[in-house]
Design a protein around this motif. Structure first.
Motif, PDB file in Angstrom:
ATOM      1  N   ILE A 102      51.685  -7.779 -21.327  1.00 53.12           N
ATOM      2  CA  ILE A 102      52.162  -8.769 -22.291  1.00 53.12           C
ATOM      3  C   ILE A 102      51.728 -10.159 -21.850  1.00 53.12           C
ATOM      4  O   ILE A 102      51.285 -10.976 -22.663  1.00 53.12           O
ATOM      5  CB  ILE A 102      53.701  -8.685 -22.450  1.00 53.12           C
ATOM      6  CG1 ILE A 102      54.083  -7.385 -23.162  1.00 53.12           C
ATOM      7  CG2 ILE A 102      54.239  -9.878 -23.225  1.00 53.12           C
ATOM      8  CD1 ILE A 102      55.568  -7.124 -23.214  1.00 53.12           C
ATOM      9  N   GLU A 103      51.846 -10.440 -20.550  1.00 54.79           N
ATOM     10  CA  GLU A 103      51.452 -11.737 -20.003  1.00 54.79           C
ATOM     11  C   GLU A 103      49.955 -11.986 -20.256  1.00 54.79           C
ATOM     12  O   GLU A 103      49.553 -13.067 -20.678  1.00 54.79           O
ATOM     13  CB  GLU A 103      51.759 -11.765 -18.507  1.00 54.79           C
ATOM     14  CG  GLU A 103      51.736 -13.130 -17.881  1.00 54.79           C
ATOM     15  CD  GLU A 103      52.214 -13.067 -16.446  1.00 54.79           C
ATOM     16  OE1 GLU A 103      51.442 -13.463 -15.567  1.00 54.79           O
ATOM     17  OE2 GLU A 103      53.356 -12.608 -16.222  1.00 54.79           O
ATOM     18  N   MET A 105      48.076 -10.623 -22.571  1.00 61.41           N
ATOM     19  CA  MET A 105      47.846 -10.798 -24.008  1.00 61.41           C
ATOM     20  C   MET A 105      48.226 -12.210 -24.442  1.00 61.41           C
ATOM     21  O   MET A 105      47.543 -12.824 -25.263  1.00 61.41           O
ATOM     22  CB  MET A 105      48.637  -9.767 -24.801  1.00 61.41           C
ATOM     23  CG  MET A 105      48.071  -8.363 -24.691  1.00 61.41           C
ATOM     24  SD  MET A 105      48.787  -7.122 -25.800  1.00 61.41           S
ATOM     25  CE  MET A 105      50.534  -7.234 -25.480  1.00 61.41           C
ATOM     26  N   GLU A 106      49.331 -12.735 -23.906  1.00 65.13           N
ATOM     27  CA  GLU A 106      49.752 -14.094 -24.246  1.00 65.13           C
ATOM     28  C   GLU A 106      48.731 -15.115 -23.776  1.00 65.13           C
ATOM     29  O   GLU A 106      48.422 -16.078 -24.486  1.00 65.13           O
ATOM     30  CB  GLU A 106      51.126 -14.393 -23.644  1.00 65.13           C
ATOM     31  CG  GLU A 106      52.263 -13.662 -24.340  1.00 65.13           C
ATOM     32  CD  GLU A 106      53.602 -13.842 -23.640  1.00 65.13           C
ATOM     33  OE1 GLU A 106      53.629 -14.436 -22.531  1.00 65.13           O
ATOM     34  OE2 GLU A 106      54.619 -13.396 -24.194  1.00 65.13           O
ATOM     35  N   GLU A 107      48.186 -14.927 -22.564  1.00 67.76           N
ATOM     36  CA  GLU A 107      47.171 -15.841 -22.047  1.00 67.76           C
ATOM     37  C   GLU A 107      45.919 -15.802 -22.919  1.00 67.76           C
ATOM     38  O   GLU A 107      45.336 -16.842 -23.231  1.00 67.76           O
ATOM     39  CB  GLU A 107      46.819 -15.486 -20.604  1.00 67.76           C
ATOM     40  CG  GLU A 107      47.902 -15.825 -19.611  1.00 67.76           C
ATOM     41  CD  GLU A 107      47.588 -15.348 -18.197  1.00 67.76           C
ATOM     42  OE1 GLU A 107      46.470 -14.835 -17.964  1.00 67.76           O
ATOM     43  OE2 GLU A 107      48.455 -15.501 -17.334  1.00 67.76           O
ATOM     44  N   GLU A 109      45.748 -14.959 -26.059  1.00 65.93           N
ATOM     45  CA  GLU A 109      46.070 -15.561 -27.342  1.00 65.93           C
ATOM     46  C   GLU A 109      46.083 -17.081 -27.241  1.00 65.93           C
ATOM     47  O   GLU A 109      45.586 -17.776 -28.126  1.00 65.93           O
ATOM     48  CB  GLU A 109      47.438 -15.052 -27.827  1.00 65.93           C
ATOM     49  CG  GLU A 109      47.773 -15.464 -29.243  1.00 65.93           C
ATOM     50  CD  GLU A 109      49.049 -14.835 -29.735  1.00 65.93           C
ATOM     51  OE1 GLU A 109      49.831 -15.544 -30.378  1.00 65.93           O
ATOM     52  OE2 GLU A 109      49.266 -13.635 -29.475  1.00 65.93           O
ATOM     53  N   LYS A 110      46.634 -17.595 -26.133  1.00 68.76           N
ATOM     54  CA  LYS A 110      46.670 -19.038 -25.914  1.00 68.76           C
ATOM     55  C   LYS A 110      45.247 -19.588 -25.807  1.00 68.76           C
ATOM     56  O   LYS A 110      44.929 -20.636 -26.371  1.00 68.76           O
ATOM     57  CB  LYS A 110      47.457 -19.368 -24.642  1.00 68.76           C
ATOM     58  CG  LYS A 110      47.683 -20.866 -24.441  1.00 68.76           C
ATOM     59  CD  LYS A 110      48.422 -21.143 -23.165  1.00 68.76           C
ATOM     60  CE  LYS A 110      49.905 -20.991 -23.387  1.00 68.76           C
ATOM     61  NZ  LYS A 110      50.706 -21.400 -22.228  1.00 68.76           N
ATOM     62  N   GLN A 113      43.721 -19.780 -29.232  1.00 67.47           N
ATOM     63  CA  GLN A 113      44.271 -20.903 -29.995  1.00 67.47           C
ATOM     64  C   GLN A 113      43.649 -22.217 -29.550  1.00 67.47           C
ATOM     65  O   GLN A 113      43.324 -23.071 -30.369  1.00 67.47           O
ATOM     66  CB  GLN A 113      45.790 -20.954 -29.847  1.00 67.47           C
ATOM     67  CG  GLN A 113      46.510 -19.865 -30.598  1.00 67.47           C
ATOM     68  CD  GLN A 113      48.012 -19.894 -30.386  1.00 67.47           C
ATOM     69  OE1 GLN A 113      48.514 -20.626 -29.535  1.00 67.47           O
ATOM     70  NE2 GLN A 113      48.742 -19.093 -31.151  1.00 67.47           N
TER      71      GLN A 113
END
Length: 179
Positions: A102-103, A105-107, A109-110, A113
């Motif tokens: 999850i971590e 994937m968040e990185e 995604e960031k 963006q």
């Protein structure tokens, strides 16, 4: 002794038929049972009344005695309103990704963006550059070089050519020599 209300398979190969039985929980699936209280034929249509047959008073007697139905039998009893309807458990969370995934994937995604934001800013800057009025700044020549070009037209044949073209353009078409 733990008593269950469960299915006991009968029927031939690829043609299942089940008896709904009251049995000891330790007994084998198709083995010894205490009492037969119904039947289930999955080969019939779902709306067929012969698909599930139950003897209601014997089932309520065994439920009062402490017999627990299995999930499938509990569905049948719930439809017949002899027992509360079976509600399956919520899905476990084992299918979800772990904390590290999850971590990551968040990185990712960031980063996407931020990249999209940078492209957006570049596009806005390019758009503003196109829309901005073009301001011409005067080019200053060195005074010595300008004087040399003006003084010696013979040295610079390029300077003479525009003057000749200007003279040709000034003459009207009538005065131009005819061929």
């Amino acid at each position: 002794m733990a008593v269950k209300i469960r299915l006991s398979r009968a029927g031939s190969k690829k043609r299942p038929y089940y008896h709904i039985v009251i049995a000891d929980a330790r007994a084998p699936r198709d083995g010894r049972y205490i009492e037969r209280v119904g039947s289930y034929n999955p080969m019939l249509a779902k709306d067929n009344p012969e698909r599930v047959k139950l003897t209601g008073e014997r089932i309520t007697h065994w439920v009062k005695m402490g017999a627990k139905p299995t999930d499938r039998v509990q569905r049948f009893l719930g439809d017949a309103k002899l027992y509360e309807k079976f509600v399956p458990n919520k899905q476990t969370k084992k299918h979800l990704p772990g904390a590290k995934a999850i971590e990551r994937m968040e990185e990712a995604e960031k980063a996407k963006q931020e990249e999209a934001e940078a492209k957006k800013q570049e596009a806005e800057a390019a758009k503003q550059a196109k829309e901005a009025p073009i301001v011409e700044t005067p080019v200053e020549e060195a005074p010595a070089e300008a004087a040399k070009v003006e003084e010696s037209p013979a040295e610079n044949p390029v300077a003479e050519a525009p003057a000749e073209e200007a003279k040709a353009e000034e003459t009207p078409a009538e005065e131009a020599p005819k061929e």
